[in-house]
Design a protein around this motif. Sequence first.
Motif, short mmCIF file in Angstrom:
data_model
loop_
_atom_site.label_atom_id
_atom_site.label_comp_id
_atom_site.label_asym_id
_atom_site.label_seq_id
_atom_site.Cartn_x
_atom_site.Cartn_y
_atom_site.Cartn_z
N PHE A 194 0.57 -1.26 -0.31
CA PHE A 194 -0.11 0.11 0.14
C PHE A 194 0.73 0.72 -0.09
CE2 PHE A 194 -2.46 3.29 2.70
CZ PHE A 194 -3.56 3.08 1.20
N GLY A 195 1.69 0.99 0.74
CA GLY A 195 2.90 2.28 1.28
C GLY A 195 3.54 2.74 -0.44
N ILE A 196 3.86 1.65 -0.75
CA ILE A 196 4.77 1.86 -2.71
C ILE A 196 3.52 2.58 -3.47
CG2 ILE A 196 5.89 0.18 -4.30
CD1 ILE A 196 6.48 -2.13 -2.23
N CYS A 197 2.26 2.05 -3.77
CA CYS A 197 1.51 2.28 -4.18
C CYS A 197 1.07 3.75 -3.93
CB CYS A 197 0.16 2.30 -4.28
SG CYS A 197 -0.12 -0.21 -4.61
N LEU A 198 1.22 4.50 -2.77
CA LEU A 198 0.97 5.18 -2.48
C LEU A 198 2.26 6.31 -3.25
CD1 LEU A 198 -0.36 5.72 1.51
CD2 LEU A 198 -1.19 6.45 -0.40
N ILE A 199 3.42 6.44 -3.11
CA ILE A 199 4.31 6.78 -3.31
C ILE A 199 4.57 6.35 -4.69
CG2 ILE A 199 6.89 7.05 -3.44
CD1 ILE A 199 7.49 5.14 -0.78
N ILE A 201 -4.24 -2.36 -6.99
CA ILE A 201 -5.21 -3.32 -6.19
C ILE A 201 -4.72 -4.35 -6.28
CG2 ILE A 201 -7.94 -3.84 -5.31
CD1 ILE A 201 -8.95 -1.43 -5.93
N VAL A 202 -4.83 -5.21 -6.46
CA VAL A 202 -4.81 -6.79 -7.29
C VAL A 202 -3.27 -6.75 -6.35
CG1 VAL A 202 -4.19 -8.38 -8.75
CG2 VAL A 202 -5.78 -7.02 -9.46
N SER A 203 -2.12 -6.08 -6.22
CA SER A 203 -1.25 -6.35 -6.55
C SER A 203 -0.97 -6.31 -4.82
CB SER A 203 -0.02 -5.62 -6.68
OG SER A 203 -0.11 -5.25 -8.09
N ILE A 204 -2.12 -5.43 -4.18
CA ILE A 204 -1.77 -5.13 -2.27
C ILE A 204 -2.37 -6.53 -1.81
CG2 ILE A 204 -2.76 -3.34 -0.43
CD1 ILE A 204 -2.95 -1.15 -2.20
N MET A 205 -3.40 -6.72 -2.72
CA MET A 205 -3.95 -8.18 -2.47
C MET A 205 -3.39 -9.00 -2.29
SD MET A 205 -7.01 -7.44 -1.19
CE MET A 205 -8.67 -9.05 -1.68
N GLU A 206 -2.43 -9.19 -3.91
CA GLU A 206 -1.42 -10.43 -3.42
C GLU A 206 -0.84 -10.42 -2.56
OE1 GLU A 206 -2.43 -13.14 -5.39
OE2 GLU A 206 -1.70 -13.15 -7.72
N ALA A 207 -0.26 -9.11 -1.87
CA ALA A 207 0.86 -9.03 -0.64
C ALA A 207 0.52 -9.98 1.10
CB ALA A 207 1.32 -7.99 -1.21
N PHE A 209 -7.94 -16.49 5.27
CA PHE A 209 -9.03 -15.85 4.38
C PHE A 209 -10.26 -14.84 4.95
CE2 PHE A 209 -8.99 -20.89 3.67
CZ PHE A 209 -9.51 -20.71 2.03
N LEU A 210 -9.43 -14.48 6.55
CA LEU A 210 -10.03 -12.82 7.32
C LEU A 210 -9.55 -12.25 7.02
CD1 LEU A 210 -11.65 -12.16 9.48
CD2 LEU A 210 -10.38 -12.71 11.08
N THR A 211 -7.94 -12.30 7.39
CA THR A 211 -7.07 -11.17 6.48
C THR A 211 -7.09 -10.72 5.78
OG1 THR A 211 -5.54 -11.51 6.73
CG2 THR A 211 -6.06 -11.48 8.62
N THR A 212 -7.36 -11.03 4.48
CA THR A 212 -7.55 -10.36 2.86
C THR A 212 -9.11 -10.21 2.80
OG1 THR A 212 -8.55 -13.07 1.90
CG2 THR A 212 -5.94 -12.10 1.51
N ARG A 263 -12.02 -4.52 2.34
CA ARG A 263 -12.79 -3.59 2.64
C ARG A 263 -12.08 -2.09 2.81
NH1 ARG A 263 -17.88 -5.54 4.95
NH2 ARG A 263 -18.58 -7.31 3.81
N ILE A 264 -11.25 -2.64 3.86
CA ILE A 264 -9.97 -0.99 3.34
C ILE A 264 -9.31 -0.68 2.38
CG2 ILE A 264 -7.95 -0.09 4.08
CD1 ILE A 264 -8.17 -2.51 6.07
N LEU A 265 -9.42 -1.44 1.36
CA LEU A 265 -9.45 -0.53 -0.22
C LEU A 265 -9.84 0.15 -1.37
CD1 LEU A 265 -6.19 -3.59 -1.18
CD2 LEU A 265 -5.99 -0.98 -0.53
N VAL A 266 -11.28 -0.36 -1.05
CA VAL A 266 -12.00 -0.44 -1.28
C VAL A 266 -13.85 0.77 -1.07
CG1 VAL A 266 -12.29 -1.72 -3.27
CG2 VAL A 266 -13.73 -2.47 -1.62
#
Length: 299
Positions: free
Chosen positions: A234-239, A248-254, A288-291, A296-299
């Motif tokens: 998420f920090g990389i995307c902000l930078i 969003i896909v990349s953050i989810m993959e991480a 399953f819970l953390t993703t 939810r946070i991203l969208v």
Amino acid sequence: MENFILILLAIAIGYGLNRLKIFSKEAPAILNLFVIYISLPAMILLQIPKLTFSMDTIIPIVISWLVMTISVFIVLGVSRFFNFSKEITGSLLLVSILTNSSFMGIPIINAYMGESALPYVLVYDQLGTFIALATYGTFIASYYSNKSEISFKIITMKVLTFPPFISLVIALFLMGVEFNVTITKVLESFASTIVPVALVAVGLQLQLKLPKEDVKPFSVALIIKLIIAPIIAFGICLIFGWNNQASIVSIMEAAMAPMITAGAIASMAGLAPRLSSAIVGYGILISFLTTAVVFRILV
């Protein structure tokens, strides 16, 4: 849904077999060897030649490699702070770094974002995690599993003779080549055994009650993999100012669980097999819970 059922069922079968003492104590090691020497090379030869390069691949590639690189330094720093053994450090450098970007990533991201997001999943997996598994994973397994004095020559020979790495080199030369139907079906059959075989091995070594000495590295691994890694992404995307489907896909993959094959490599290399299996097994269940929370946070 069938992927989720397979994951849970395979772990449960392995755990049940262990409790019933049906398999020998060597069974997990044998299953892991099968994955490393047969299943994984087949998957590499099947998938890598299909890669194509375009501008759309940049975001997942950059995020995957930066997340893994930064996470490596965090693991090394934490391991030094807590004075973890070489064996445990090697285990964490595999299961805390390599993400389950395909088998978990594909169904979860498809469920949340639809089929349009899947090309980014494949880029993240094949140009990021998959290549890192064959190169970085080989190096870590070689370096940390050797209890005697080692040299650059020894490590280099281990890397160059490791089946997944050999398969990667061959596959890169075959990029753009279309296999005939028979070869493709054979490779698909062997490659499809990765998940069930590796997860049964995880279940065979899984203990619901962790030994006291494993609790600290276990907690460190899952905090880094399931919480810190997506925060880094998420920090990389902000930078870079990235705010689109690829980011969003990349953050989810991480944020995905530890890679199943990374646990298999750690176990095969003797890098805290019990701990490695626990991190992978519990990591899959907790993810399953953390993703869901991350999405939810991203969208």
